[in-house]
Design an enzyme around this catalytic site. Sequence first.
Site, short mmCIF file in Angstrom:
data_model
loop_
_atom_site.label_atom_id
_atom_site.label_comp_id
_atom_site.label_asym_id
_atom_site.label_seq_id
_atom_site.Cartn_x
_atom_site.Cartn_y
_atom_site.Cartn_z
N ASP A 184 0.86 -1.18 0.00
CA ASP A 184 0.00 0.00 0.00
C ASP A 184 0.90 1.24 0.00
O ASP A 184 0.72 2.16 0.79
CB ASP A 184 -0.94 0.00 1.21
CG ASP A 184 -1.91 1.18 1.17
OD1 ASP A 184 -2.04 1.82 0.10
OD2 ASP A 184 -2.52 1.49 2.22
N ASN A 238 -3.16 3.12 12.93
CA ASN A 238 -4.33 2.25 12.86
C ASN A 238 -3.95 0.79 12.61
O ASN A 238 -4.62 -0.11 13.09
CB ASN A 238 -5.26 2.74 11.75
CG ASN A 238 -6.51 1.90 11.65
OD1 ASN A 238 -7.35 1.92 12.54
ND2 ASN A 238 -6.61 1.10 10.60
N GLN A 244 -3.15 -5.37 6.11
CA GLN A 244 -2.93 -4.27 7.07
C GLN A 244 -3.79 -4.50 8.32
O GLN A 244 -4.81 -3.83 8.53
CB GLN A 244 -3.30 -2.93 6.43
CG GLN A 244 -2.31 -2.46 5.38
CD GLN A 244 -2.84 -1.32 4.53
OE1 GLN A 244 -4.00 -1.33 4.11
NE2 GLN A 244 -2.01 -0.33 4.28
N ASP A 297 -5.44 -4.25 11.82
CA ASP A 297 -5.59 -3.10 12.74
C ASP A 297 -4.88 -3.39 14.05
O ASP A 297 -5.06 -4.45 14.66
CB ASP A 297 -7.08 -2.86 13.04
CG ASP A 297 -7.76 -2.04 11.96
OD1 ASP A 297 -7.30 -2.10 10.79
OD2 ASP A 297 -8.74 -1.35 12.27
N ARG A 302 1.38 13.72 10.31
CA ARG A 302 0.09 13.58 9.65
C ARG A 302 -0.41 12.22 10.13
O ARG A 302 0.21 11.20 9.86
CB ARG A 302 0.28 13.64 8.13
CG ARG A 302 -1.02 13.52 7.33
CD ARG A 302 -1.27 12.08 6.94
NE ARG A 302 -2.38 11.95 5.98
CZ ARG A 302 -2.87 10.78 5.62
NH1 ARG A 302 -2.37 9.66 6.08
NH2 ARG A 302 -3.87 10.72 4.77
N ASP A 320 -2.57 9.12 10.17
CA ASP A 320 -3.36 8.38 9.19
C ASP A 320 -4.63 7.81 9.83
O ASP A 320 -4.60 7.31 10.96
CB ASP A 320 -2.48 7.21 8.68
CG ASP A 320 -3.05 6.50 7.48
OD1 ASP A 320 -3.27 7.16 6.46
OD2 ASP A 320 -3.27 5.27 7.57
N GLU A 340 -6.07 12.86 9.50
CA GLU A 340 -6.93 12.49 8.37
C GLU A 340 -8.26 12.02 8.95
O GLU A 340 -8.36 10.93 9.49
CB GLU A 340 -6.28 11.35 7.56
CG GLU A 340 -7.10 11.02 6.32
CD GLU A 340 -6.84 9.61 5.77
OE1 GLU A 340 -7.13 9.39 4.59
OE2 GLU A 340 -6.38 8.73 6.52
N HIS A 391 -2.78 12.58 -2.21
CA HIS A 391 -2.14 11.42 -2.83
C HIS A 391 -3.12 10.27 -3.07
O HIS A 391 -2.76 9.28 -3.69
CB HIS A 391 -0.99 10.96 -1.94
CG HIS A 391 -1.47 10.57 -0.57
ND1 HIS A 391 -1.97 11.49 0.32
CD2 HIS A 391 -1.58 9.36 0.04
CE1 HIS A 391 -2.34 10.86 1.43
NE2 HIS A 391 -2.12 9.57 1.28
N ASP A 392 -4.31 10.36 -2.50
CA ASP A 392 -5.28 9.28 -2.65
C ASP A 392 -6.22 9.58 -3.82
O ASP A 392 -5.99 10.51 -4.59
CB ASP A 392 -6.09 9.14 -1.35
CG ASP A 392 -5.26 8.46 -0.27
OD1 ASP A 392 -4.46 7.57 -0.60
OD2 ASP A 392 -5.43 8.82 0.91
C1 NOJ Z 1 -5.04 6.76 4.28
C2 NOJ Z 1 -3.89 7.02 3.35
O1 NOJ Z 1 -3.99 8.34 2.87
C3 NOJ Z 1 -3.98 5.98 2.26
O2 NOJ Z 1 -3.07 6.25 1.23
C4 NOJ Z 1 -3.77 4.61 2.85
O3 NOJ Z 1 -3.97 3.62 1.87
C5 NOJ Z 1 -4.75 4.35 3.99
N1 NOJ Z 1 -4.88 5.47 4.89
C6 NOJ Z 1 -4.31 3.17 4.81
O4 NOJ Z 1 -3.14 3.52 5.53
#
Ligand code: NOJ
Length: 560
Positions: free
Chosen positions: A65, A107, A173, A175, A203, A205, A253, A320-321
């Site tokens: 990821d 997370n 991933q 938790d 930042r 996440d 975020e 970036h997403d």
């Molecule tokens: C938010 C991030 O901005 C994203 O790029 C990521 O895939 C997910 N969280 C999981 O960490």
Amino acid sequence: MRVTDTSDQWWKIAVIYCLDVETFYDSDGDGIGDLGGLAERVDYLAELGVTCLWLMPFYPTPDRDDGYDVTDLYGVDHRLGTHGQLVEVIRTANDRGIRVIADVVINHTSDQHPWFKAARRSKDNRYRDWYVWRADAPPDTSDQVVFPDREDSIWEKDPRTGEWYLHHFYRYQPDLNVANQAVRDEIARTMGFWLELGLDGFRVDAVPFFIDDVETAAADPGRPDVPADPHQYLRDLRAFVNRRKGNAILLGEVNLPHRDQKKFFGGNAADELHMMFDFITMQNLYLSLARGDVRPLAKALRQRPAIQPSCQWATFVRNHDELTLDKLTDAQRQEVFDAFGPEPEMQIYGRGLKRRLPGMLDGDPRRLRLVYALLFSLPGTPTIFYGEELGMGEDLAQEGRMAVRTPMQWTSGRNGGFSTAPPRKLVSPVVEGGYGPAHVNAAQQRRDPDSLWSFIRGLIAAYRSCPELGWGTFEVLPQPDHAVLAHRSAWEDAAVIAVHNLGAEPTEVDLTVADREVLLVDLLQPGEERTDDRGRVTLALDGYGYRWLRVHVGDDARLP
Ligand code: NOJ
């Protein structure tokens, strides 16, 4: 409150620039951007006027990821460099007046993290409770997955122990069990570690996801150790971070409706996150652009909850997403899709776009400049994603969100000057075609006073000279033209008026900006206006035109 106080809470008028080290600049020719390369390019960021650099994850990772799957929270991915080189980047940036923050992923970890490998070995392993397990078969959770193209449940059965582990994101991933005090202690330890190395914050996440996990654990009568209020965790984290470093920030975020976000600032106590991205304003900005009607944006801004002075919104138009439009209604989202990404390959997850802004606006320089002028004029701290300052495009052939994570375009040369490696060895292919390096690159734009880069540099300078925009009280000014957003930010004895025309037609805007005659001085181009003796003025705007004007009342201290 005086102008000299603005330096203490630096994040209130910062200009944040997000980049991924691996796609920024490759200094050793292996095709992967690295910390040595970033150090070389710090002066570029300083020249642009950036004041805070946000580094996407640079930790060791299997990279499934793009680094958000971490195997060592204390480490530096060896492909990018060493701890020593990271410290060099931070020191060089600090010397040029730039602070550095980095993603911290609380997370979850990678399933390859030694903690998870241990946790799945047996039910009584000492790391078992570092993750979240259930013994009974989970219900249908397909409506809760974040990546519906890859996952259909937030639970994955672990064959060895026969139990299911929680993963809000991809199944690789898991938790972390943030309700576990040992996990919290370790997270604090890692954040303390990076602060010692010189970071000025994080930042954070996926905040609501781990807060939800704490809430679920707190509801379990078998867990009397978990605080009943899950937000206590954010309070503890902020207190810890600011004990270690007084001016460090947590930028969260939290893609939730505005009314829920207030809670993540800590409400009126303002003791949780210092900053949050404003996803709601961003999404309504796109709806307004699609309609050529500022009302959705104005409504979002008006309904944004008031926050305490130490808190701040991070405003943005791209990250970036995927460009998520998840908080619009289905019909509204379709309007934005129709206007800016009508083809299926431009869309993603049924909720967002894979595109960068220039392609969405058909490369129209007037509209691009309008959007950035508007972004920087909004109350908050503007945040840009690398390459936005050049008008870089996307590569729709890339998988999912990777479409916008292509190498930075430095020159018109091979690989856009990103790397000397053969193209097949690059971490990601360079964008081709009209938005490729031959047409869009930093070397050419830095020398051209009429380029987008020069325009953004001017905007950054103007924004930095207007603390009203970060600190002030905001008000949408009434006027009848729905294509025009007129707003005022006032702070102390100073105020800025901004007008932005989302329509293609020239227009005139009648405004009342004071209760007496005042001088209005243009901040983005030469020019000035004088109101009548009742503070009324008519401002002319081109199609997609904009003006920022400082209100001068008598002998104030600000430079006209
Ligand atoms: C938010 C991030 O901005 C994203 O790029 C990521 O895939 C997910 N969280 C999981 O960490």
